[in-house]
Design an enzyme around this catalytic site. Structure first.
Site, short mmCIF file in Angstrom:
data_model
loop_
_atom_site.label_atom_id
_atom_site.label_comp_id
_atom_site.label_asym_id
_atom_site.label_seq_id
_atom_site.Cartn_x
_atom_site.Cartn_y
_atom_site.Cartn_z
N GLU A 188 -24.29 -108.97 84.68
CA GLU A 188 -25.87 -109.28 84.75
C GLU A 188 -25.92 -110.81 85.50
OE1 GLU A 188 -29.47 -109.83 81.86
OE2 GLU A 188 -27.50 -109.37 80.68
N LYS A 230 -26.36 -104.99 86.19
CA LYS A 230 -27.68 -105.30 85.48
C LYS A 230 -28.38 -106.32 85.95
CE LYS A 230 -30.03 -105.99 80.82
NZ LYS A 230 -29.97 -105.94 79.54
#
Length: 364
Positions: A188, A230
């Site tokens: 992420e 992500k």
């Protein structure tokens, strides 16, 4: 020529790839319920509820025990350390509750952002020390995937080359340690929506950041089929005065991903980045309907965008349990349709669903 020492056996690779595919199976996405004790405090405060361990447990239980309509919608749930070891009222540990509903258990493993000296307020993420031991323990305790969040900010001179390189490297080290322990890493690199930059600038920065991340993952011999990404959607900054259509946001987002994310990556699970619940569903739906070739599963890993209405409906009162679960089920069903490009907004989104969830400088 670099020589490759085998990092993972074929069996390890198959396990990682299978887990990743289960999480992003068609119609499924991720519930991010991994707010730290400090972050959940803000959510509970917004409904006038005390931040006690029991209130946190009850609220997480409310989400995890919603009825079976959510089973085809939620492929994985990311938990905070405390929640992984809590139990439902019937005595079942939360990981068991998640697995009984067909979900994969995930765990947030980073230890938060820290200042990166020599930059203009930029950060890196800590938590690599002892990570291998923690991953081994989490795997024993039922977790099969993990999340690590790095944060980058768009400004006149940011993100700097140093911040991009350092955060890409730390994500690669984390991913490597997870895979060695049979855990699928969610990578992420969040580019915050703070600022007055326009859509083009966000797209440019997103491309540069993702290119650096995948270069680092390659350098660290990461098995991409056993990972998920992500990212943020490509959107203008919250203070940008120019308005952009859903179509423009979608084209910028899908183009940036096509230019940087290898097709070997199993799935892309978008963060909601402070979009309202309804907006997050509409944009995800539009991304899935985009006519460009998209070789990965494109789905959701939403926290506030799955929880905001449910939290409001609960209001910290046990008697509101069913009403709150109903709100959560509604959003789960909406996003399940959206990740298949089948969502039609009813136009009946409640006030909470249309409310912007933007928090400046958002820290988990």
């Amino acid at each position: 020529m670099p020589y490759q020492y085998p990092a993972l056996t074929p069996e390890q690779k198959k396990e990682l790839s299978d887990i990743a595919h289960r999480i992003v199976a068609p119609g499924k996405g991720i519930l991010a319920a991994d707010e730290s004790t400090g972050s959940i405090a803000k959510r509970l405060q917004s409904i006038g509820t005390e931040n006690t361990e029991e209130n946190r447990r009850f609220y997480r239980q409310l989400l995890l025990t919603a009825d079976d309509r959510v089973n085809p919608c939620i492929g994985g749930v990311i938990l905070f350390h405390e929640t992984l070891y809590q139990k439902a009222d019937d005595g079942r540990p939360f990981p068991q509750v998640i697995k009984s509903k067909g979900g994969v258990v995930g765990i947030k493993v980073d230890k938060g952002v820290v200042p990166l000296a020599g930059t203009n307020g930029e950060t890196t993420t800590q938590g690599l020390d002892g990570l291998s031991e923690r991953c081994a323990q989490y795997k024993k305790d039922g977790a099969d995937f993990a999340k690590w969040r790095c944060v980058l900010k768009i400004g006149e001179h940011t993100p700097s080359a140093l911040a991009i390189m350092e955060n890409a490297n730390v994500l690669a080290r984390y991913a490597s340690i997870c895979q060695q322990n049979g855990i699928v890493p969610i990578v992420e690199p969040e580019i915050l929506p703070d600022g007055d930059h326009d859509l083009k600038r966000c797209q440019y920065v997103t491309e540069k950041v993702l290119a650096a991340v995948y270069k680092a993952l390659s350098d660290h011999h990461i098995y991409l089929e056993g990972t998920l990404l992500k990212p943020n959607m490509v959107t203008p900054g919250h203070a940008c005065t120019q308005k952009f259509s859903h179509e423009e946001i979608v084209m910028a987002t899908v183009t940036a991903l096509r230019r940087t994310v290898p097709p070997a990556v199993t799935g892309i699970t978008f963060l909601s980045g402070g979009q309202s619940e309804e907006e997050a569903s509409i944009n995800l739906n539009a991304i899935n309907k985009c006519p460009l070739l998209k070789p990965w599963a494109l789905t959701f890993s939403y926290g506030r965008a799955l929880q905001a209405s449910a939290l409001k409906a609960w209001g910290g009162k046990k008697e509101n349990l069913k009403a709150a679960q109903e709100e959560y089920v509604k959003r789960a069903l909406a996003n399940s349709l959206a990740c298949q490009g089948k969502y039609t907004p009813s136009g009946q989104a409640g006030a909470a669903a249309s409310e912007s969830l933007f928090v400046s400088n958002h820290a988990y």
